[in-house]
Each structure stands twice: as structure tokens, then as C-alpha cells.
Design an enzyme around this catalytic site. Structure first.
Site, mmCIF file in Angstrom:
data_model
loop_
_atom_site.group_PDB
_atom_site.id
_atom_site.type_symbol
_atom_site.label_atom_id
_atom_site.label_comp_id
_atom_site.label_asym_id
_atom_site.label_seq_id
_atom_site.Cartn_x
_atom_site.Cartn_y
_atom_site.Cartn_z
ATOM 1 N N THR A 1 0.825 -1.221 0.000
ATOM 2 C CA THR A 1 0.000 0.000 0.000
ATOM 3 C C THR A 1 0.857 1.268 0.000
ATOM 4 O OG1 THR A 1 -0.129 -0.077 2.419
ATOM 5 C CG2 THR A 1 -1.907 -1.132 1.192
ATOM 6 N N GLY B 1 3.286 1.636 2.218
ATOM 7 C CA GLY B 1 3.617 1.877 3.618
ATOM 8 C C GLY B 1 5.096 2.035 3.868
ATOM 9 N N LYS C 1 16.540 0.459 10.703
ATOM 10 C CA LYS C 1 15.863 1.056 11.848
ATOM 11 C C LYS C 1 16.562 2.345 12.275
ATOM 12 C CE LYS C 1 15.822 -2.361 14.770
ATOM 13 N NZ LYS C 1 15.468 -3.106 15.998
ATOM 14 N N HIS D 1 4.261 -7.478 9.558
ATOM 15 C CA HIS D 1 2.992 -6.907 9.080
ATOM 16 C C HIS D 1 1.841 -7.306 10.009
ATOM 17 C CE1 HIS D 1 4.378 -5.161 5.298
ATOM 18 N NE2 HIS D 1 5.129 -6.241 5.131
ATOM 19 N N TRP E 1 6.237 -13.857 3.279
ATOM 20 C CA TRP E 1 5.767 -13.346 4.572
ATOM 21 C C TRP E 1 5.504 -14.502 5.550
ATOM 22 C CZ3 TRP E 1 2.832 -10.943 0.337
ATOM 23 C CH2 TRP E 1 3.354 -9.707 -0.025
#
EC number: 2.8.2.-
Length: 606
Positions: free
Chosen positions: A237, A239, A264, A290, A344
């Protein structure tokens, strides 16, 4: 006259010139004047005939001077006339080299002549063509025949500039589509400022009725306090791009520390060693890869706070945010990602304290991954989590028995999931849409009172857009994601209504501030003006007694107007003005102070 050394070496012993043979010349380039005099002294020589006529290659109309006055022209003519006897006296190798040199010299001269004549002809033709165009446009005002040399140069420069622009345009944009877009940009009027980023009209007709509380999203987020922003990242999306904006593109008192080579970043509160952002690029996948709404709401409080901290800070607020995308584009993008080997597998899918079993959530492939799968196989799998992924990740799965499909009928389950996703989305602190990057940035800044450093970029060309599908496949994808289609329609309507509501509210606030500033400045000006008039009247007691009633009346009007003007001021200015009595007499210094206060207020307002 003695011959030069180079001529003597070339000729050797002196020879008796033949009357019928042409005169022999040497060193025609360096000793042209000497050769011309020698040739002229011999009777019947070729130089005499050359003197009588113009040089070779020159028209009859050429006004030639005597041969001795132009040694260079005579040299070239004599060299052409006496070439054969001179070559007969030279060695064979030297004759060949001089012959090659002469050929190259003649070829260069011919090219230069052709280029000069060609440019002259081209300029003459352009002159007549442009003259005809100007005569058609301007009529008798333009006459090319009367144009001087400067006008010709100017027209030639304009033509060359136009040709250069055409070449540059072809180099920058070779396609015809880009050229048509540029022509439309020149011919079309000014763009509509209310056009949205997807080229659809922003003034849409709302389908849903939302209350003022649903449209007004303004979070009192204190980065120095205990509140936390939690980013729910749905696959494909956009993100990842939005998550980078959160850690690298926000103006903060203490920016996030992002080291090279590390995904990070450290996002601490000012003066504290704790984070204000829970996302992939700040805390990592602390609640699983996710994680969805069900996982985050139960995991984030336990990860961020221990039991002791939770008792000490019971008022901590968790502000959830997310990004949605058009279901068909998101589905195709996930399929392309799975084709490249994405699985995933690290996703936990924890619901009600446990992950789903293999019977509740079967796998669509048997190997290590599903790389290279065709689109038909991707759509045929009934257990594919890509179907209606956005509704599943935004809803509370505990309401439908998590991943156990036997708890309730499918129709009822779909209805509960959709209503739960809509409710959670509406009550979220913020959500954005991938297709509206600038509006997403604007709403986030207004919601959290945090500004981004650089604006968002709208990318309309993605991997999903490069996939060509027919209408039948598109209908099937929409059918597989029918819950996501309805959720996205709801989210888009709510998103655009919030955007318009915030813009109207911003315009109303700006208009109200301008009106208050005008009232404030007008009141201060009138107050200062009336006070200066009353002071001037009090300093002139020796006035005509007949004018005293008028002065008293003016003072009464001044005293009545000043309180009314003071009431229109801001509370701070009202308190300051109440410290002075309206009828109090002031000195000239106080009057000047009032004027300076007015000027200072104007500068402050500016």
C-alpha cells in the site's frame, strides 16, 4: 635581377628560354613579385596575357588592379600558367607530393566555395519565404525588399533558434505523446486548482453522511509526553515510503537518528530515552511481520510498557495510523511481489492469544515459496490471504472467531468484518490513501500538528500499472476483493470529505483572523487619534468661550467612543487600555508612546 637561392637550386644551370614555350617560374608562394617581374620582362610570355585579362576563376565584372599591385593573385595565376615546365624540372617524388598538395588545396577551396554559395542561397530563399509570410500577415507594413542586413540576420537567427528548439525537444522527449502533452499545455487554459491527484474532480458528491466529529481529526499529540503513534503497515500500500517519511522527513526538536546501512532509526522523545513512534523503521517488527489490528492492539501495550510502567502511566494514548490503496492495484502488486519470491512466512497471525493451525489457514504452495506463479493460479487459491487483505487486517478478528471459518456463516462473517473495519478506520487518528500523496501529507500535518520537510511525491507508474489485464480479469479481481472494494469506497469518501472540511476550516480561520486584525488596528488608530485631540484641546485653555460647548461635546463623543472601541480589542489589549482613564490628561511624551504602540502593532500584525 638575380634569382633567389631556391629558384637557382631548382633550375640548375641557366637555360635559354624558348619563345614558344611558356615562362618558367619557381617558388610561386614566397617570391611571387620576383617571378612576376621576370615573366613580364620576356616578350610573348604568358604573364603579359595574364596582365591583360582578369585572374582565372574571376568574373569579367571584377574590377582587377594591375598585376604588380596584387602579387598574391599574380602568383596564383602564374603558378597555374607555368605549372608544366616547372614540374618537368623537379624530381618525380617531389612532383607527386606537390600534385597531392595542390589537389587537397583545390578540394578545400571548392568545399568552402560550395558551402558559402549554399548558405547564401539558403539565406536568400529564407528571405523570400519570410518576406512572403510577413507580407501576408502585415500587408504593406512589411516589405522584405527594403529590409537591411540587420533584419536579415535577425530573421536568420530566429529561424536557427527555432530549429535548435525543435532538436532539443526531440532529444528530451522523442515520443509523440509527450509532444501532444506540451501542445495541450500551451493551448489549454490554467489548470483547475481543485483538480485532484488522480485527475478526477475533487468536488465529488459525498455518498456517506459523516458527523462533524468524524470529519474533524485533530489529535493533541505531545511528543514530550507519553502518547505513542502506531503505524499499521498493510502489504503493498506504499507503507514503506510513508514509514520512511515518518523517520526521515519530519521537522522535530530531536530528529530520528538514522545510521547508514541500517533500516531502523532511533526516534527518542526530547530529553528521554523512549520512542514516540512504533513502526517498522523505529522499533522493527516487534509484534510480528505486518501485524494487523488484532495483533497490534493486544501486543503494543505489552511491548512498550511493563506491568509497572502501565500502572504508573494509565493515561497513555495509542494513536493508530495506516495507509490504504486501490484493491485491484494492491492485489496485482502483491502478485508481482510473490512472483519474485516473497512469502511473509514470518507473519504470526496471532489472534485470541494463539496463531492459526494449518487446517484453519492452509498454504497455497508446497515449496519454499510461490515464485513464478501465474496470475490465474494466484487467483484460484481459495486460502490466499491477498483476497480482502485490507478488511482482514483492519477488523477485529476476535468478533468472528479468528481464522476458524466454522464459527458463523460466511455471509454473516463478511458483514461483521466489513463493519468492524469501517468502524476502526473511522476512529483511527489518521489514515491516508496511496493515490493522494499530497492530501495525505496535508491531513497528517493538520492532525498531529507536525510538518514534513519535503513534500510527498505522487508516483502514478508502478509495477501494478505495468500489468496489462483485460476486463474479465479485472472483474474477477474485484469479485475476489469485494470487501476491500467497499471498504476503499468508504475510506475514499471519508478521506476527501475530511480534506475539504479541513481546507474550509483553514480558510475560515484565516478570514476570521484578518477581520480581527482589521478591527484591532482600526480601534487602536481611533483611540490614539481621539486621545491626541483631547490632549491638544486641554493644552489650549485660552480659546474663545463660544467654542467651549463644542469642545465639551467633542470630549463627550470621544469618551463614549473609546470604550466601544476598546471592547473590540483582544483581551490583552483590553486589559492594557483599562489601566488608563479615558479622561486622564497626558503629556506629549505619552501621546508619542501611543503612536509608537500603534506602529508596533502594525509591524507585529505584518
Amino acid at each position: 635581377m638575380a634569382l633567389p637561392a631556391c629558384a637557382a637550386r631548382a633550375l640548375g644551370p641557366p637555360l635559354q628560354p624558348d619563345r614558344e614555350a611558356p615562362a618558367r617560374t619557381t617558388c610561386p608562394r614566397r617570391h611571387s613579385r620576383v617571378e612576376a617581374e621576370l615573366a613580364a620582362s620576356r616578350p610573348g610570355s604568358v604573364a603579359a596575357s595574364v596582365r591583360a585579362g582578369p585572374p582565372r576563376g574571376v568574373s569579367r565584372g571584377f574590377n582587377s588592379q594591375p598585376l604588380l599591385d596584387e602579387p598574391l593573385k599574380a602568383s596564383s595565376s602564374l603558378a597555374g600558367a607555368a605549372r608544366a615546365p616547372l614540374f618537368a624540372l623537379l624530381a618525380r617524388g617531389r612532383r607527386r607530393r606537390m600534385h597531392d598538395l595542390r589537389r587537397r588545396w583545390d578540394l578545400g577551396s571548392l568545399c568552402r566555395a560550395l558551402l558559402t554559395r549554399g548558405l547564401a542561397a539558403l539565406g536568400h530563399s529564407l528571405k523570400h519565404v519570410l518576406g512572403a509570410i510577413f507580407s501576408k500577415i502585415f500587408g504593406p507594413l512589411a516589405s522584405v525588399g527594403n529590409m537591411d542586413e540587420k533584419s536579415n540576420k535577425l530573421l536568420l537567427a530566429l529561424v536557427m533558434l527555432f530549429l535548435f528548439a525543435v532538436i532539443v525537444l526531440q532529444y528530451v522527449c522523442p515520443g509523440t505523446e509527450c509532444q501532444l502533452l506540451r501542445l495541450q499545455a500551451f493551448s489549454s487554459p490554467m489548470p483547475d486548482p481543485y483538480r485532484s491527484e488522480d485527475e478526477s474532480s475533487a468536488r465529488f458528491v459525498p455518498r456517506y453522511n459523516f458527523s462533524r466529529g468524524d470529519l474533524l481529526r485533530k489529535v493533541d499529540f505531545d511528543i514530550k509526553g507519553d502518547d505513542l503513534i502506531v503505524f499499521l503497515h498493510i502489504q503493498k500500500t506504499g507503507g514503506t515510503t510513508f514509514g520512511r517519511h515518518l523517520v526521515r522527513n519530519i521537522q522535530l526538536e530531536q530528529p530520528c537518528e538514522c545510521r547508514v546501512g541500517q533500516k531502523k532509526c532511533t526516534c527518542h522523545r526530547p530529553g528521554k530515552r523512549e520512542t514516540w513512534l512504533f513502526s517498522r523503521f523505529s522499533t522493527g517488527w516487534s509484534c510480528g511481520l505486518h501485524a494487523d489490528w488484532t495483533e497490534l492492539t493486544s501486543c503494543v501495550p505489552a511491548v512498550v510498557d511493563s506491568k509497572r510502567d502501565a500502572r504508573l502511566r494509565p493515561s497513555r494514548n495509542f494513536h493508530y495510523i495506516t495507509i490504504l490503496r486501490d484493491p485491484v492495484s494492491r492485489y496485482l502488486s502483491e502478485w508481482r511481489h510473490v512472483q519474485r519470491g516473497a512469502t511473509w512466512k514470518a507473519s504470526l497471525h496471532v489472534c485470541d492469544g494463539r496463531p492459526p493451525t494449518s487446517e484453519e489457514l492452509p498454504s497455497c504452495y508446497t515449496g519454499d515459496d510461490w515464485s513464478g506463479c501465474p496470475l490465474k493460479e494466484f487467483m484460484d487459491c481459495p486460502y490466499n490471504l491477498a483476497n480482502n487483505r485490507q478488511v482482514r487486517m483492519l477488523s477485529d478478528l476476535t468478533l468472528v472467531g479468528c481464522y476458524n471459518l466454522s464459527v458463523m456463516p460466511e455471509k454473516q462473517r463478511n458483514k461483521v468484518l466489513l463493519e468492524s473495519a469501517k468502524s476502526n478506520l473511522k476512529h483511527m487518528a489518521f489514515f491516508g490513501l496511496t493515490e493522494f500523496q499530497r492530501k495525505t501529507q496535508y491531513l497528517f500535518e493538520k492532525t498531529f500538528n507536525m510538518n514534513f520537510i519535503s513534500p510527498f511525491t505522487q508516483y502514478n507508474t508502478t509495477r501494478a500499472s505495468s500489468v496489462e489485464i483485460n476486463e474479465e480479469i479485472q472483474k474477477r479481481i474485484e469479485g475476489l476483493n469485494f470487501l476491500d472494494m467497499e471498504l476503499y469506497s468508504y475510506a475514499k469518501d471519508l478521506f476527501l470529505q475530511r480534506y475539504q472540511f479541513m481546507r474550509q476550516k483553514e480558510h475560515q480561520e484565516a478570514r476570521r483572523k484578518r477581520q480581527e486584525q482589521r478591527k484591532f488596528l482600526k480601534g487602536r488608530f481611533l483611540q490614539t487619534h481621539f486621545q491626541s485631540q483631547s490632549q491638544g484641546q486641554s493644552q489650549n485653555p485660552s480659546q474663545n468661550p463660544s467654542q467651549t460647548p463644542n469642545l465639551n461635546a467633542n470630549q463627550n463623543v470621544t469618551q463614549n467612543l473609546i470604550p466601544n472601541l476598546i471592547q473590540n480589542l483582544s483581551p490583552k489589549e483590553n486589559r492594557e487600555s483599562q489601566k488608563q482613564s479615558p479622561g486622564q490628561e497626558q503629556s506629549d511624551g505619552n501621546t508619542s508612546n501611543g503612536t509608537h504602540d500603534y506602529i508596533g502593532s502594525v509591524e507585529k500584525w505584518r
